[in-house]
Design an enzyme around this catalytic site. Structure first.
Site, PDB file in Angstrom:
ATOM      1  N   LYS A  22       0.834  -1.197   0.000  1.00 19.88           N
ATOM      2  CA  LYS A  22       0.000   0.000   0.000  1.00 19.88           C
ATOM      3  C   LYS A  22       0.871   1.252   0.000  1.00 19.88           C
ATOM      4  CE  LYS A  22      -3.589  -0.031   2.885  1.00 19.88           C
ATOM      5  NZ  LYS A  22      -5.022   0.172   2.606  1.00 19.88           N
ATOM      6  N   ARG A  92      -3.100   3.094   8.671  1.00 19.71           N
ATOM      7  CA  ARG A  92      -3.444   1.811   8.037  1.00 19.71           C
ATOM      8  C   ARG A  92      -2.210   0.929   7.941  1.00 19.71           C
ATOM      9  NH1 ARG A  92      -6.655   5.189   4.559  1.00 19.71           N
ATOM     10  NH2 ARG A  92      -8.845   4.552   4.552  1.00 19.71           N
ATOM     11  N   GLY A 101      -8.548  -7.483   4.762  1.00 22.29           N
ATOM     12  CA  GLY A 101      -9.326  -7.676   5.977  1.00 22.29           C
ATOM     13  C   GLY A 101      -8.529  -8.191   7.149  1.00 22.29           C
ATOM     14  N   MET A 103      -5.698  -6.815   8.539  1.00 24.91           N
ATOM     15  CA  MET A 103      -5.071  -5.833   9.402  1.00 24.91           C
ATOM     16  C   MET A 103      -6.081  -4.752   9.788  1.00 24.91           C
ATOM     17  SD  MET A 103      -2.191  -7.351   9.221  1.00 24.91           S
ATOM     18  CE  MET A 103      -1.257  -6.168  10.149  1.00 24.91           C
ATOM     19  N   ARG A 336      -3.642  -1.199  -6.373  1.00 18.86           N
ATOM     20  CA  ARG A 336      -2.834  -2.422  -6.272  1.00 18.86           C
ATOM     21  C   ARG A 336      -3.247  -3.350  -7.406  1.00 18.86           C
ATOM     22  NH1 ARG A 336      -5.817  -4.769  -0.834  1.00 18.86           N
ATOM     23  NH2 ARG A 336      -7.883  -4.930  -1.741  1.00 18.86           N
ATOM     24  N   HIS A 455     -16.244  -8.594   2.201  1.00 16.01           N
ATOM     25  CA  HIS A 455     -15.212  -9.502   2.712  1.00 16.01           C
ATOM     26  C   HIS A 455     -15.339 -10.895   2.135  1.00 16.01           C
ATOM     27  CE1 HIS A 455     -13.565 -12.367   5.672  1.00 16.01           C
ATOM     28  NE2 HIS A 455     -12.569 -11.483   5.713  1.00 16.01           N
ATOM     29  N   SER A 764      13.101 -41.588  -7.230  1.00 18.51           N
ATOM     30  CA  SER A 764      11.882 -40.810  -7.089  1.00 18.51           C
ATOM     31  C   SER A 764      11.789 -40.416  -5.619  1.00 18.51           C
ATOM     32  CB  SER A 764      10.680 -41.644  -7.516  1.00 18.51           C
ATOM     33  OG  SER A 764       9.507 -40.887  -7.341  1.00 18.51           O
ATOM     34  N   CYS A 831       7.521 -37.795  -6.130  1.00 17.88           N
ATOM     35  CA  CYS A 831       6.176 -38.350  -6.234  1.00 17.88           C
ATOM     36  C   CYS A 831       5.397 -38.217  -4.929  1.00 17.88           C
ATOM     37  CB  CYS A 831       6.224 -39.810  -6.693  1.00 17.88           C
ATOM     38  SG  CYS A 831       7.027 -40.897  -5.522  1.00 17.88           S
ATOM     39  N   TYR A 851      11.434 -34.511 -13.308  1.00 19.42           N
ATOM     40  CA  TYR A 851       9.978 -34.414 -13.366  1.00 19.42           C
ATOM     41  C   TYR A 851       9.379 -34.333 -11.972  1.00 19.42           C
ATOM     42  CZ  TYR A 851       9.829 -39.349 -12.040  1.00 19.42           C
ATOM     43  OH  TYR A 851       9.965 -40.527 -11.362  1.00 19.42           O
TER      44      TYR A 851
END
Lengths: 879, 879
Positions: A22, A92, A101, A103, A336, A455, A764, A831, A851
């Protein structure tokens, strides 16, 4: 010396880590010359320092805050605490990433008994002044001092009752003044000291409260659910107040540059005239669509449209903005990158590429792989949907289809979930941050109040959950646990309903769902992902049906086929039990003979479905007692069936009992004890492969030996496999390539991977077991204490869901390195369930695995995550 | 090309790894010019090659054997298979280290139908020739071909019966010839082919048999018990036969240069005239003391004495020699460093230093630390011993006192042991290698036959077991399981007896034992050890009594005090259970209040006993359900006592049930859930330390947090400890130093030791759990499959007894390195059971730990092992 406070004019968007999202964006907008109320940001480093110092703000930081405040007073031309010309500020929070929501915010800070009078005079609006004051007292008391907000609401209700009115707007200046007096009295009673009149004290206390709120339980839970490290901290933004509630020429709103639900390119938002920002977000009054502003104030509307376009171009992404209009003048309070549904994320990413704003690689990074989940999970069966009649309609806040039993509180939902219920719909009047956990365990959320930016809507979209909000057609009684639909029918706790998050329809029944189609934007992005990634994506599948599904989702092989799952079928468990009960090798071989044709035909089917893609078959893994009955009646029945007495069966069960089954007689240890099991399984795999090969498909089966901890163990079983396989190949005269490898899932295997690679043709990583053994706790038992670990911030995430890179990951790194040292081209994959988790996939990419293998529905997620990993950290494709 | 065969004249003692112990020493003696029958050695590498080639002797090795055989024929002047002048050989195994009775021997090889006739003529002794032939056929059939020896014995018995005689010596040449014919017929029947007449075939088959015998189950078990790697292999010694059975001017014997039982410096041995070597060792005939040889043949005796002295000086150690006398000529068949009792080992080591033969450092290496066990275990209570009357007396073969229930077979003994019996005496007529396991589980061994060098005596001394042999006064019936003493009293299976291995006395009752005194040679060697070693030795002790014992044995602190053991006492378990059953923190604190004074006084006592030595106290470790009752009646009783219903107690027990207790809610996880437990324990430790400090003792308690896997976990508990401790120190105003450290027993702790060292002031490696988690099997469950692992040679030792240096050790190495990186002077020790195992202690020394901690009775072993480690691999003493 570190600088802990920055004026907005001193920062920019690249300082997000220091200023929070922010703060950095307020600075950036200031730099762009947009109308931003002036202010400054206390950095995230100040927050970290606050915690390191024992929850105290150091003197030097306090001094710097006040010095910057003085500069702000000069710029603004107002003075903190000056009744003649008072500076009022909002305080803020703002962390690196937006935590909606989570903070707490304080408005109108700087008011006190004197200043409020001055403000009344200055604005000539005593009602506004005292309303602002009593709001500030309440917010400060609640957020900073932790006094229950309900106590203030009660005082308000008393006054309304006394006056015989129902709306706040019906209270006048005098009422508001009375109320602020009563609020101060309440404060004194609760705190034992009067409400602080010194604005500087108010400010420092507010800053501390924001810092403290970083550790409030809601924030901790949110961070855990969203993988946000707790040491990031939050910044604090102190900003000159502008008032949307100064009359009918004032207002406040939020808007997106594109539709966050569909991704459509058009300004999309809501606003309320004569209101403060919280009124829109909290969903208490239902706001108007942004288009309406065009009619009310075309100048402001046009200015806003221009700013919106400028911001989207500047940030090269869809923006989520907050604005306030004070006496007809527009102020930007926030911008944002907007949260969006998975569908919107895909469309926006692809559109931005087509619009020439971003590259394909950037587009890949714009979609959170976890979000894809919503697209992949079932939608309602169209036929059933056509036949069903909605019982109500609300706002379609987050797409997808959900069916489940209804619960009226987050606690009930969580309890039902923990009791094993998986299909849950949370029904609430409106949600609040306290409901986060309950929302998380639900399939869908239905609220009676609030708009598209309430919210419930924002959080549900972030979670990728189906959500319908503002459904005023039903009457919800949370306390007694029921709702009444528009036809007067009552739905009690535990009843089934269904939600369509794309239409807002609510159905009073359980509707069947179907697998989603993947086309259009999804297909485009996936294609780009496949072009980029080097990590292959396989699936964990034990049945042809799962394999088929995974292929549709783009799987490139099976990384884990758990053969034991094949033995649990009712027509097979008999032979399996016979095998377990066998007292001699001969008896065991007889039972195995029965299992052989079943396994063989399973593998044939699997090979056929996988059409030449690699298939890794893991040999029998679980302890044998898992296959035996536990309940007395089952034992009686099964003993009879097996032709032995119940006592004999019980004796066998007792003999097979283990103190720690996880650390017992399982995995390759079974094959060492009973090599004939490995022999049968090899025969089934090799014969199946040969049969399918004869049909013209090229099959190279990969046989995986589980739970190896020592190379000699692997060698022993591998010798059995190779001897059996070679004999069959010789018998049949069909040439067949096959590989024998191992799971790396025991810490010792990782540590001695150089030795193990002498025998293993592939590794694996079985990260489920590896996590259990590395941490020294079992998944089944850890539930008892992990909650304490989260709440005490010892762990910040579930190591079974997200790979622990520090510990388990280090073992994987060691093993991968040692494995390659022995066998340069050893194939390596993962895996465990981490194979479908994006951050874990990135780790696998970085550590050089070939993989990942995950459940079918996670395959697209893995494809995208693998592509993102390559964009972030390019590595060479393997030859 | 490798050389696989060496003439004795080509080798020497330094080639032990290649030629085996026996071969290397035969070569060395040959080099020294001693009278050694000529021959050659096939190397251990040939054995390894044999296994690598799939249990086949490669052509090149076979060729080399025959080429060397030709050289031997030339040197000896005899020819293999030549009836006129036949070369006969013995074939014996010989591994790097001597493995008594484990390997098989073949004598008289080279005989066939033709040669035996030639031999008869040549020796003019047909009986000798045919006796040799029939022995050879039997040995070859048994050892090489695996035909049951009993079948041959039966044929012998038939002939004896037919002739009406009872001793072999009463059979004449004709009988022996008949017998060899019958033996050959039996061979043909069993094998389907005639007995091999070609001596070269006989030789190669015999060599193969020796190689194969390396893998026979007895050898595998022996290696496992003695930490001998299976890849060492055995050599084969082929040696010209000399005959101790050529008449009354021939004989054979074994002797030691010092008494292997006491270490006394005098020639000690036994011999038999007109006998072959096996007759002495097997214990079938009872031999004569070596001194008697002086009278029978003083020349040979003097020559032997001279050789013995020469050998002891040459090898600088006590020698164990075998010799044969053929027609009055002495031949040396073997020499080796003699096995000895612990007492003898100590005396010999100290004496050799005093005689100037070796250095103190060498002396330290001459005693096997494991052997000290015998010296440390209880002896009979002298009073009870005085009052007791022996029921029989045998030869005192291996010292020590043993009391136990009697069993008459190795299997019965093993069964009883596995059923939980710990005091067992094995009673046998004579033992054989098949009895090894049974001997291992027994406290003592009693045999009816055999001398001081019989199998039972040699093996028992090696094992450090009490042993009485040749006890002819009792009549043993193995089959029916009883023995009768000299008074006619019968002792059945399961009855108690006691053995005194130092006197040979047997008692027909259970005798009380007392702790041994350590003085004299023991004290001297321990003093040398303490001068040399850098590794400190602490003890694992939970009670002042154990601590006291350990101090006597030289412990330098407590490395592990398991506080939970203090809760199991009957007067404490009540409060403990109350604590577990507590539903609120308040209830829990109330129960903890009761436990506090008990723990505090325990610690006070411990601190007093330890007189300022460091004491490491581990906080509560086991899962709470371990403290709750399991049986229905206990539950009823305890519930009543606790003032709750049985159902409530059962519900609590069910709730605490864990699937894998080893991986469950235990260790520091308990303190994370219930910090008040850590608080109470800290209070107990700190208050106790302060109280004792006030008495003038300097106490620096070390608080050890168990089962840590993440630094944050440790930090959380440490914070509780430090906060509590500091408060007490402030309260009392007494300055107190204390340390907070952790066990490294979870793999993740080892991997992240750099992080953990930020909080931990010391590490103690808990290698029991670390082994379980690194291997992924629990000690309680592994019993089911570890036997298969040993027999399939996947594991060669029990990783819970001897540290797995490759896997678990690597984790320790990593952790030690990472720990030091963060905290250079971090104190590190080991407190698993490996802390008392010599090879593991050597590892700890090499990896740079500061101390080992072991059970009290292992402390002297650890002191010696630590000194040996320093002699072998010197490292600097820490400042």
């Amino acid at each position: 010396m570190a600088k802990y406070v920055y004026l907005f004019s001193e920062g920019n968007a690249s300082m997000r880590n220091l200023l929070g999202g922010k703060g950095a964006n307020l600075a950036e907008m200031t730099g762009l010359g947009l109308p931003v109320p002036r202010g400054f940001t206390v950095t995230t480093e100040a927050c970290t320092r606050f915690y390191n110092d024992g929850k105290v703000i150091a003197k030097e930081i306090e001094d710097e805050i006040f010095a910057t405040l003085s500069k702000l007073e000069e710029i603004v031309g107002k003075k903190f605490g000056d009744p003649e010309n008072p500076l009022l500020v909002s305080v803020r929070s703002g962390a690196r990433v937006s935590m909606p929501g989570m903070m707490d915010t304080i408005l109108n800070l700087g008011l006190n008994d004197e200043v409020v009078e001055g403000l009344a005079k200055l604005t000539q609006n005593p009602r506004f002044a005292y309303d602002s004051y009593r709001r500030f007292i309440m917010m400060f008391s609640d957020v900073v001092m932790g006094i229950d907000r309900m106590k203030f609401e009660k005082l308000m209700d008393e006054i309304k009752e006394k006056k015989g009115v129902s709306a706040d707007t019906e209270l006048d200046a005098g009422d508001m003044k009375t109320l602020s007096e009563r609020y101060k009295e309440l404060y004194l009673k609760e705190m034992g000291v009067p409400f602080p009149q010194d604005p500087k004290v108010q400010l420092i206390e507010a800053v501390k409260a924001v810092f403290r709120s970083w550790e409030n339980p809601r924030a901790v839970v949110y961070r855990r659910l969203n993988d946000i490290p707790s040491d990031w901290g939050t910044a604090v933004n102190v900003q000159e107040m502008v008032f949307g509630n100064m009359g009918n020429d004032s207002g406040t709103g939020v808007a997106f540059t594109r539709d966050p639900s569909t991704g459509e390119k058009k300004l999309y938002g809501e606003f309320l005239m004569n209101a403060q920002g919280e009124d829109v977000v909290a969903g208490i009054r239902t706001p108007q669509p942004i288009d309406v502003l065009k009619e009310i104030n075309p100048d402001v509307y046009n200015q806003f449209v221009e700013i919106a376009e400028k911001l989207e171009k500047h940030y090269r992404d869809m923006q989520d903005m907050e604005f306030t209009i004070e006496h007809g003048k527009l102020f930007m309070l926030q911008t944002r990158n907007g949260k969006r549904t998975a569908q919107a994320a895909l469309k926006i990413a692809v559109d931005l590429v087509n619009e020439g704003m971003i590259t394909k690689e950037e587009a890949l990074l714009r979609v959170d792989p976890k979000q894809l989940d919503t697209l992949l999970h079932p939608q309602f069966d169209p036929k059933a949907l056509k036949a069903a009649k909605p019982i109500a309609k609300g706002l379609a806040a987050s797409p997808g289809a959900a069916t489940g039993k209804i619960y009226f509180s987050a606690e009930e939902a969580a309890q039902a979930y923990n009791a094993g219920e998986k299909l849950i719909i949370l029904v609430r009047l409106e949600t609040s941050p306290e409901d986060i956990e309950g929302m998380h365990v639900s399939q869908g959320i239905l609220t009676g109040r609030g708009g598209m930016t309430s919210h419930a809507a924002v959080v549900a979209r972030g979670m990728g959950k189906c959500c319908v909000v503002g459904c005023g057609e039903i009457i919800i009684n949370e306390e007694e646990g029921y709702f009444i639909d528009k036809n007067g029918r009552r739905y009690n706790k535990g009843d089934w309903i269904s939600l369509d998050g794309s239409t807002g329809n609510v159905y009073g029944e359980k509707l069947p769902t179907v697998a989603p189609e993947m086309t259009g934007y999804f297909g485009t992005l996936m294609k780009w992902a496949d072009e980029v990634r080097v990590l292959k994506v396989r699936t964990n599948a034990d049945t042809p049906r799962d394999a088929q599904q995974a292929l549709k989702f783009g799987a490139e092989g099976i990384g884990l086929c758990r053969t034991e799952h094949m033995f649990f079928d009712s027509d097979r468990i008999g032979a399996m039990r016979e095998m377990i009960v066998a007292r001699t090798e001969e008896q065991r071989r007889k039972a195995l003979e029965k299992l052989l044709p079943m396994q063989r035909s399973d593998f044939e089917e699997l090979f056929r479905v996988m059409k030449g893609y690699p298939v890794t078959i893991r040999f029998l893994d679980p302890p044998l007692h898992e296959f035996l009955p536990k309940e007395e009646e089952d034992i009686q029945a099964i003993a009879a069936e097996m032709g032995i007495t119940a006592e004999e069966l019980k004796a066998i069960i007792t003999e097979l009992h283990e103190f720690n089954p996880m650390l017992g007689h399982r995995g390759c240890r079974l094959a060492v004890s009973y090599p004939e099991i490995a022999e049968m399984q090899t025969r089934a795999v090799i014969e199946a492969a040969i049969n399918v090969k004869k049909e013209g498909l090229n099959v190279v089966p990969e046989i995986m030996i589980p739970l190896v901890g020592d190379v000699k163990e692997l060698k022993y079983v591998k010798d059995v496999v190779v001897k059996t396989a070679e004999a069959i190949i010789k018998e049949t005269g069909v040439e067949l390539e096959y590989r024998v490898g191992t799971m790396i899932e025991v810490p010792r295997a990782a540590i001695t991977a150089d030795e193990i690679a002498k025998e293993a043709e592939f590794f694996s990583f079985g990260t489920n077991d590896l996590t259990q053994m590395t941490f020294g706790f079992s998944r089944d038992d850890a539930g008892k204490f992990l909650e304490e670990y989260y709440s005490k911030k010892i762990y910040e995430f579930d190591p079974f869901a997200k790979l622990d890179q520090t510990g388990v990951g280090e073992l994987i790194r060691i093993a991968a390195e040692k494995g390659r040292k022995t066998r340069a081209n050893i194939k390596m994959g993962i895996c465990g369930e981490h194979g479908g988790d994006p951050s874990s996939i990135e780790f696998c990419h970085n550590v050089g695995l070939d993989y990942v293998s995950c459940s079918p529905y996670r395959v697209p997620i893995a494809r995208l995550a693998a592509a993102q990993a390559q964009v972030r950290n390019p590595r060479n494709k393997k030859a």
